[in-house]
Write an enzyme that holds these catalytic residues in place. Sequence first.
Site, PDB file in Angstrom:
ATOM      1  CE1 TYR A 115      12.211  -5.716   1.901  1.00 15.55           C
ATOM      2  CE2 TYR A 115      10.851  -5.277  -0.024  1.00 15.55           C
ATOM      3  CZ  TYR A 115      10.962  -5.622   1.312  1.00 15.55           C
ATOM      4  OH  TYR A 115       9.832  -5.855   2.049  1.00 15.55           O
ATOM      5  CD  GLN A 150      -0.182  30.862 -13.561  1.00 17.34           C
ATOM      6  OE1 GLN A 150      -1.048  30.536 -14.365  1.00 17.34           O
ATOM      7  NE2 GLN A 150       1.082  30.537 -13.719  1.00 17.34           N
ATOM      8  CD  GLU A 166       8.974   0.211  -1.784  1.00 18.72           C
ATOM      9  OE1 GLU A 166       8.688  -0.844  -1.203  1.00 18.72           O
ATOM     10  OE2 GLU A 166       9.822   0.280  -2.677  1.00 18.72           O
TER      11      GLU A 166
END
Length: 607
Positions: free
Chosen positions: A78, A273, A367
Site C-alpha cells: 500500500y 506499585q 495509519e
Amino acid sequence: MAALDYHAEERSKAEFDVEEMKIVWAGSRHDYEINDRVARLVASDPGMFIPAIKGQGTEEQQEKWLPMAYKMQIIGCYAQTELGHGSNVQGLETTATFDPQTDEFVIHSPTLTSSKWWPGGLGKVSTHAVVYARLITDGKDHGVHGFIVQLRSLDDHSPLPGITVGDIGMKFGSGAYNSMDNGVLRFDHVRIPRNQMLMRDSQVTREGKYMHSDVPTQLVYGTMVNVRQKIVSNASGALSRAVCIATRYSAVRRQFGSQNGGPETQVIDYRTQQSRLFPLLASAYAFRFVGEWLTWLYADVTQRLQANDFSTLSEAHACTAGLKSITTSETLDGIEECRKLCGGHGYLSSSGLPELFAVYAPNCTYEGDNIVLLLQVARFLMKTFSQLGSGKKPVGTTAYMGRAEHLMQCCCEVERAEDWLKPSVILEAFEARAARMSVSCATNLSKFSNPEEGFAELSADLVEAAVAHCQLIVVSKFVEKLQQDIPGKGVKRQLEILCNVYALYLLHKHLGDFVTTGCITPKQGALANEQLRLLYSQVRPNAIALVDAFNYTDHYLGSDLGCYDGNVYQKLYEGAWKDPLNDTDVPDGYHEYIRPILKQHIRTARL
C-alpha cells in the site's frame, strides 16, 4: 523452587474461575500467537493491499486482481506515504497523468519529496502496489486516487523500467520492526493501462473525461478505517503482554520491609506499585472490549455500505480515528511504564519489554499521526454540535450531545466514596465532561470570523475535547460489556472492579477537566481517589489470576520476568551464560588493548 511455589500460592487467592475469565477475554480468538502474527501483517502495508482493492476497485478489478493476491501469485503493498507527506494525504505529490492517445496513465515522481517512503513490504518483497497519486486529466488536478502498479518482474523480481525501489534502512530498536522491509519508491514516467485505476468511486473514460460518483469521499479512505479498527482491536494484545510480565514479576520481586529476619515485602504490595500497575491491567481489559465493539461497528458499516446506506460512515471514521489514537498512545506509554515497574531487570532484553516497546512504537504514527487523528475527531464533534440547532438528533457515540442542555447543568450525585461505584454516576460525569468541553470549543470557535483560523488557534483545546469524547466511548463500552451475560459470578465481579478502576483512574488523571468544567467538585474528586485506593485492594488478591486469563504461553511472552512459574532469578542467571560474550573468560582484544593499559599502570605506579 520458592518462586515457583509462590506463584501457585498467588493463584490460590483468586476469587473467580480463571478458565471462565479466559473465555471472556478471548471471545472468539483463541490462538494468540497466530493472532499476533496476523496483527503485525494487518498493521503493515502488505495487509492493506487487498482491502484497498476490495474497497475501491470495481467488480471487474476485484475479479482480476484478488484471486492472484489471495493465491500469492502477486505480492502487493500500500504505497501512500511519501518522503514529504504522511498525514496530509491531500498533499501527496506523485502524479498520474492520463494520456488519451495511448489510453494509459503516466505515473511519475516529480520531486524528491514525492518518493514513496515507509510502505511495508515494498523494500524487497512486493511485486505490485496500490499507489496513491494525483489524478491529472487534460491539465486538471482531480486530487488523490489509487492505482495498481506492477513494480517488479514476475520472472526474476528485478525492478521494471522506470522503477527505483529499495529499503529505507534500519529503524528504532535492535530487532523490533526491522523485520519489515519498509521501502522507498520512485517513478520515472511509468505507464499503466487506464483500467488499473481503482474505479469504484471515480472513473476516467477512454476520452479522458473524469467522472465522480455520488458516494461519500470518505470511502476513498475506507482501507485506512479498516486497518485502524484492527489496530484498536490489537492494542489490548500488546498492553496485556506488558502487564502480564510486570504483574508476575511484581509478585516475585521482594524489596525492603524485612522484620526479624523474615521475607521482604512483595513489590506488588506497595501502593505506589499498585497505583501504576493496576490501571494498566484495567486498561488492557477496557481496550479488549472496545476493540470487540469497534469490530462489530465496522462490520455493521460495511454491511450498510453494500446497501448504499452511508448514514453511519462518518461516525465510524471518527470512532476508528479517535480510538486508534488514544489506545495506541496509552498502550505505548503503558509498555514503558511496565518496563519501569520491573526496575533494572526490565531494561534487559530478556525481560521482553524493550523489544515489545520498539515493535509497538510505530502504531502511534502509521495509519494516521495520533494528534492529527484527534483533530479529525474534533471536526466531527464540532459538526455534530452545529447540527443540534437544526433538529438533527445525534446518534451512536454522540447521542449524549442530544442531552447537552441537561449535561451542561447537571450536578454529580456523589456524597460518599461508594457512590462512584454506580455506573450511572460514572457515565454521567464522563458525558458531562465531554459535552462541556465540546460546547466550550464550539463557543470559542464562533468568535472567529475565519473558522479555519479559529480551528488552528484552538487546536490544543480541540484535541483535549476529542480525548474526552473517546475516553467516554471506552468507559461506556466497558459498562455495556458488564450488562451482557457473563459466565460466573466471580468473573463479573472482577470485571466490575476493573471497569471502576479504569474509569476512576481516568477521572483522577484528568481531574482538572472534571473540576474546571464543573462536572464534579474538588471534594467529589477526593472521594473518587479514596474509592480508587479501595479498589486497588480488591484487585490485589486476583492480580496473578487476571493476567493468567490472557492465556499467554511463556514462549509467546518471551520474557524471563513474566514466566508462568515465577522462577525468575534462575532463568535470568542461566540466560546470562548463554550470551556469546561469555563463550570465553578472556575477552577478545585483551592482549591488544586491556593488557597494555594494565601493564602501563603498574609501571607508572612503581615510579
